[in-house]
Design an enzyme around this catalytic site. Structure first.
Site, PDB file in Angstrom:
ATOM      1  N   PHE A 124       0.874  -1.185   0.000  1.00  0.00           N
ATOM      2  CA  PHE A 124       0.000   0.000   0.000  1.00  0.00           C
ATOM      3  C   PHE A 124       0.903   1.224   0.000  1.00  0.00           C
ATOM      4  CE2 PHE A 124      -2.288   3.067   2.826  1.00  0.00           C
ATOM      5  CZ  PHE A 124      -3.523   3.149   2.199  1.00  0.00           C
ATOM      6  N   LEU A 126       0.780   5.199   0.149  1.00  0.00           N
ATOM      7  CA  LEU A 126       0.059   6.460   0.334  1.00  0.00           C
ATOM      8  C   LEU A 126       1.058   7.579   0.651  1.00  0.00           C
ATOM      9  CD1 LEU A 126      -2.654   8.035   0.816  1.00  0.00           C
ATOM     10  CD2 LEU A 126      -2.572   7.226   3.192  1.00  0.00           C
ATOM     11  N   ASP A 244      -9.172   2.419   8.251  1.00  0.00           N
ATOM     12  CA  ASP A 244     -10.049   2.059   9.385  1.00  0.00           C
ATOM     13  C   ASP A 244      -9.852   0.573   9.734  1.00  0.00           C
ATOM     14  OD1 ASP A 244     -11.072   4.603   9.529  1.00  0.00           O
ATOM     15  OD2 ASP A 244     -13.058   4.111   8.727  1.00  0.00           O
ATOM     16  N   GLU A 367       0.487   3.861  10.106  1.00  0.00           N
ATOM     17  CA  GLU A 367      -0.985   3.819   9.939  1.00  0.00           C
ATOM     18  C   GLU A 367      -1.655   4.884  10.798  1.00  0.00           C
ATOM     19  OE1 GLU A 367      -3.009   0.322   8.985  1.00  0.00           O
ATOM     20  OE2 GLU A 367      -1.269  -0.611   8.039  1.00  0.00           O
TER      21      GLU A 367
HETATM   22  N1  CAA Z   1     -13.612   6.911   6.097  1.00  0.00           N
HETATM   23  C1  CAA Z   1     -14.196   7.440   4.996  1.00  0.00           C
HETATM   24  N2  CAA Z   1     -13.929   8.690   4.546  1.00  0.00           N
HETATM   25  C2  CAA Z   1     -13.046   9.420   5.255  1.00  0.00           C
HETATM   26  C3  CAA Z   1     -12.406   8.947   6.406  1.00  0.00           C
HETATM   27  C4  CAA Z   1     -12.716   7.624   6.824  1.00  0.00           C
HETATM   28  N3  CAA Z   1     -12.145   7.097   7.897  1.00  0.00           N
HETATM   29  N4  CAA Z   1     -11.575   9.886   6.879  1.00  0.00           N
HETATM   30  C5  CAA Z   1     -11.701  10.958   6.061  1.00  0.00           C
HETATM   31  N5  CAA Z   1     -12.587  10.650   5.082  1.00  0.00           N
HETATM   32  C6  CAA Z   1     -13.053  11.531   4.014  1.00  0.00           C
HETATM   33  C7  CAA Z   1     -13.740  12.774   4.585  1.00  0.00           C
HETATM   34  O1  CAA Z   1     -15.101  12.541   4.850  1.00  0.00           O
HETATM   35  C8  CAA Z   1     -13.545  13.789   3.494  1.00  0.00           C
HETATM   36  O2  CAA Z   1     -14.502  13.543   2.480  1.00  0.00           O
HETATM   37  P1  CAA Z   1     -15.279  14.745   1.738  1.00  0.00           P
HETATM   38  O3  CAA Z   1     -14.325  15.238   0.721  1.00  0.00           O
HETATM   39  O4  CAA Z   1     -16.472  14.103   1.172  1.00  0.00           O
HETATM   40  O5  CAA Z   1     -15.592  15.785   2.792  1.00  0.00           O
HETATM   41  C9  CAA Z   1     -12.172  13.402   2.914  1.00  0.00           C
HETATM   42  O6  CAA Z   1     -11.927  12.046   3.291  1.00  0.00           O
HETATM   43  C10 CAA Z   1     -11.062  14.270   3.459  1.00  0.00           C
HETATM   44  O7  CAA Z   1     -11.077  14.100   4.850  1.00  0.00           O
HETATM   45  P2  CAA Z   1     -10.483  15.170   5.855  1.00  0.00           P
HETATM   46  O8  CAA Z   1     -10.968  16.523   5.477  1.00  0.00           O
HETATM   47  O9  CAA Z   1     -10.746  14.677   7.229  1.00  0.00           O
HETATM   48  O10 CAA Z   1      -8.940  15.069   5.480  1.00  0.00           O
HETATM   49  P3  CAA Z   1      -7.686  15.671   6.170  1.00  0.00           P
HETATM   50  O11 CAA Z   1      -6.767  16.120   5.105  1.00  0.00           O
HETATM   51  O12 CAA Z   1      -8.094  16.654   7.229  1.00  0.00           O
HETATM   52  O13 CAA Z   1      -6.957  14.393   6.823  1.00  0.00           O
HETATM   53  C11 CAA Z   1      -6.480  12.694   8.439  1.00  0.00           C
HETATM   54  C12 CAA Z   1      -7.521  13.530   7.703  1.00  0.00           C
HETATM   55  C13 CAA Z   1      -7.301  11.888   9.420  1.00  0.00           C
HETATM   56  C14 CAA Z   1      -5.469  13.533   9.156  1.00  0.00           C
HETATM   57  C15 CAA Z   1      -5.775  11.757   7.396  1.00  0.00           C
HETATM   58  O14 CAA Z   1      -4.951  12.501   6.525  1.00  0.00           O
HETATM   59  C16 CAA Z   1      -4.966  10.691   8.077  1.00  0.00           C
HETATM   60  O15 CAA Z   1      -5.506   9.675   8.479  1.00  0.00           O
HETATM   61  N6  CAA Z   1      -3.618  10.883   8.167  1.00  0.00           N
HETATM   62  C17 CAA Z   1      -2.749   9.826   8.607  1.00  0.00           C
HETATM   63  C18 CAA Z   1      -2.241   9.086   7.400  1.00  0.00           C
HETATM   64  C19 CAA Z   1      -1.934   7.665   7.691  1.00  0.00           C
HETATM   65  O16 CAA Z   1      -2.563   7.008   8.507  1.00  0.00           O
HETATM   66  N7  CAA Z   1      -0.969   7.167   6.958  1.00  0.00           N
HETATM   67  C20 CAA Z   1      -0.616   5.789   7.078  1.00  0.00           C
HETATM   68  C21 CAA Z   1       0.307   5.437   5.992  1.00  0.00           C
HETATM   69  S1  CAA Z   1       0.070   3.797   5.486  1.00  0.00           S
HETATM   70  C22 CAA Z   1       1.061   2.841   6.453  1.00  0.00           C
HETATM   71  O17 CAA Z   1       1.617   3.244   7.450  1.00  0.00           O
HETATM   72  C23 CAA Z   1       0.987   1.435   5.996  1.00  0.00           C
HETATM   73  C24 CAA Z   1       2.158   0.591   6.230  1.00  0.00           C
HETATM   74  O18 CAA Z   1       2.839   0.202   5.302  1.00  0.00           O
HETATM   75  C25 CAA Z   1       2.360   0.024   7.582  1.00  0.00           C
END
Ligand code: CAA
Length: 388
Positions: A124, A126, A244, A367
């Site tokens: 994955f 991102l 999630d 994550e």
């Molecule tokens: N489920 C569905 N939709 C979601 C959601 C969710 N859990 N979270 C956000 N969205 C949607 C919102 O509803 C919004 O949709 P609309 O355009 O319709 O309004 C859109 O996504 C944008 O959401 P936000 O405005 O909340 O976005 P944001 O820029 O403020 O960011 C955040 C939100 C929670 C900070 C997000 O950026 C985040 O989770 N950041 C952390 C990133 C992360 O976890 N990275 C992990 C990397 S992968 C990894 O580590 C894997 C590995 O290899 C181990």
């Protein structure tokens, strides 16, 4: 160790995973860590046992199990080695779930089925060097070129990225200025044979050393239009929905690390004598053991309740973040207690807790950092209040 009664299937899966982890992973974990090398044959074996298709329905060659079964198995693997567990978590929670939920039938036949059988490993992509917690600011650019897309940019922190057969990559399909924000990102199915695909720097990490984490560089990587996953512009939402699920997997991994810390501490405290008695007789040690056991039980109970809620089709955004936060901070805290109980022996590589301490830290970072989990939880609590 689980509080709630397990079904027959859940007990069977737990015991299969425990035996496999004890016999085929635990004896080698310290060597893999030292050599920073991933045992690909173990991944193949996990595939044969069905551990790489646990949440995929039988119609796509998976086991079609409930989420608690999957998390029980993951905890057992993580007790033996968190590096193996992260491959299992990422593969089961992120790329396969994205293909299952947003892929076409043709994409599921070509990629999901072999991934469910463990014949293809998934990754994955991102994050980017400049887009970590602020994931929607990513800059990897996808430009349409006939019946293909050309991807240019760098992805970072990609677990298993140097040997994955299928990588789900989030890239920007709006203009380079990112005007559409999170709505300008699409998901692509990338395979390493595509022209323009390069594996970049392999990170030299503190912990999880056996699990490779790499950068991927795309130089006009040519991705067929058939490999767009789901709808254009929805990639960020898909990634968030998948995270999630992913966060439940990382919570199970963290609980496994915490449990390994407790089990090692119990054994050591029972055997190690100071001042003429086993150190387990001292209340100072007993209190640490008691707190470790209590925190692990609480995290696991929340994890399994959240998994059941997910299987009922409910949103787990808030509870998933809560349990990822609770479990990862428990893992780091428990590993720290374990090092303290072992004293000087906790600080050297001859004993297992030094590795647990290093492995635990990343669960508070990837994550979604603990700070991001708190942000998600607070947002959810406030929006719940607004709905009341
Ligand atoms: N489920 C569905 N939709 C979601 C959601 C969710 N859990 N979270 C956000 N969205 C949607 C919102 O509803 C919004 O949709 P609309 O355009 O319709 O309004 C859109 O996504 C944008 O959401 P936000 O405005 O909340 O976005 P944001 O820029 O403020 O960011 C955040 C939100 C929670 C900070 C997000 O950026 C985040 O989770 N950041 C952390 C990133 C992360 O976890 N990275 C992990 C990397 S992968 C990894 O580590 C894997 C590995 O290899 C181990």
């Amino acid at each position: 160790m689980t509080l709630t009664a397990l079904t027959d299937v859940q007990s069977e899966i737990q015991s299969l995973a425990r035996t496999f982890a004890r016999e085929e992973i635990a004896p080698h974990a310290s060597k893999w860590d030292r050599e920073a090398c991933f045992p690909l044959d173990v991944a193949r074996r996990m595939g044969e046992l069905g551990f790489l298709g646990m949440l995929i329905p039988e119609q796509y060659d998976g086991l079609g199990l409930d989420t608690v079964s999957y998390l029980l198995a993951l905890e057992e693997i993580a007790v033996a080695d968190a590096s193996v567990a992260v491959l299992m978590s990422v593969h089961n929670s992120l790329p396969t779930q994205m293909l299952l939920h947003f892929g076409t039938d043709a994409q599921r036949d070509r990629f999901l089925r072999p991934m469910a059988r463990g014949e293809m490993i998934g990754a994955f992509a991102l994050s980017e060097p400049e887009a970590g917690s602020d994931a929607s600011s990513l800059r990897c650019q996808a430009t349409r070129d006939g019946n293909a897309w050309l991807l240019s940019g760098t992805k970072s922190w990609v677990t298993s990225g140097n040997f994955a057969d299928v990588i789900v990559v989030m890239a920007r399909t709006d203009t380079a200025d990112g005007r559409l924000g999170s709505r300008g990102i699409s998901a692509f199915i990338v395979t390493p044979d595509l022209p323009g695909f390069h594996v970049g720097k392999k990170e030299d990490k503190m912990g999880l050393r056996a699990s490779p984490t790499v950068q991927l560089n795309f130089d006009a990587l040519r991705v067929p239009a058939d490999n767009v996953l789901g709808d254009e512009g929805q990639g960020f939402i898909y990634a968030m929905r998948s995270l999630d699920n992913g966060r439940l997997g990382i919570a199970a991994q963290a609980i496994g690390i915490a449990r390994a810390s407790l089990e090692a501490s119990l054994d050591y405290a029972a055997e190690r004598k100071q001042f003429g008695q086993p150190i387990a007789d001292f209340q100072a040690i007993q209190f640490k053991l008691a707190d470790m056991g209590s925190r692990i039980a609480a995290a696991r109970a929340l994890l399994h309740a959240t998994a059941e809620s997910k299987d009922r089709g409910e949103s787990t955004t808030m509870h998933g973040s809560m349990v990822k936060l609770l479990a990862s901070e428990t893992a780091m805290w428990a590993a720290n207690q374990a090092v303290q109980i072992f004293g000087g022996y906790g600080y050297v590589k001859d004993y297992p807790v030094e590795k647990l301490f290093r492995d635990a830290k990343i669960t508070e970072i990837y994550e979604g950092t603990s700070e991001i989990q708190r942000l998600v939880i607070a947002r959810e609590l406030l929006s719940e209040r607004a709905r009341r």
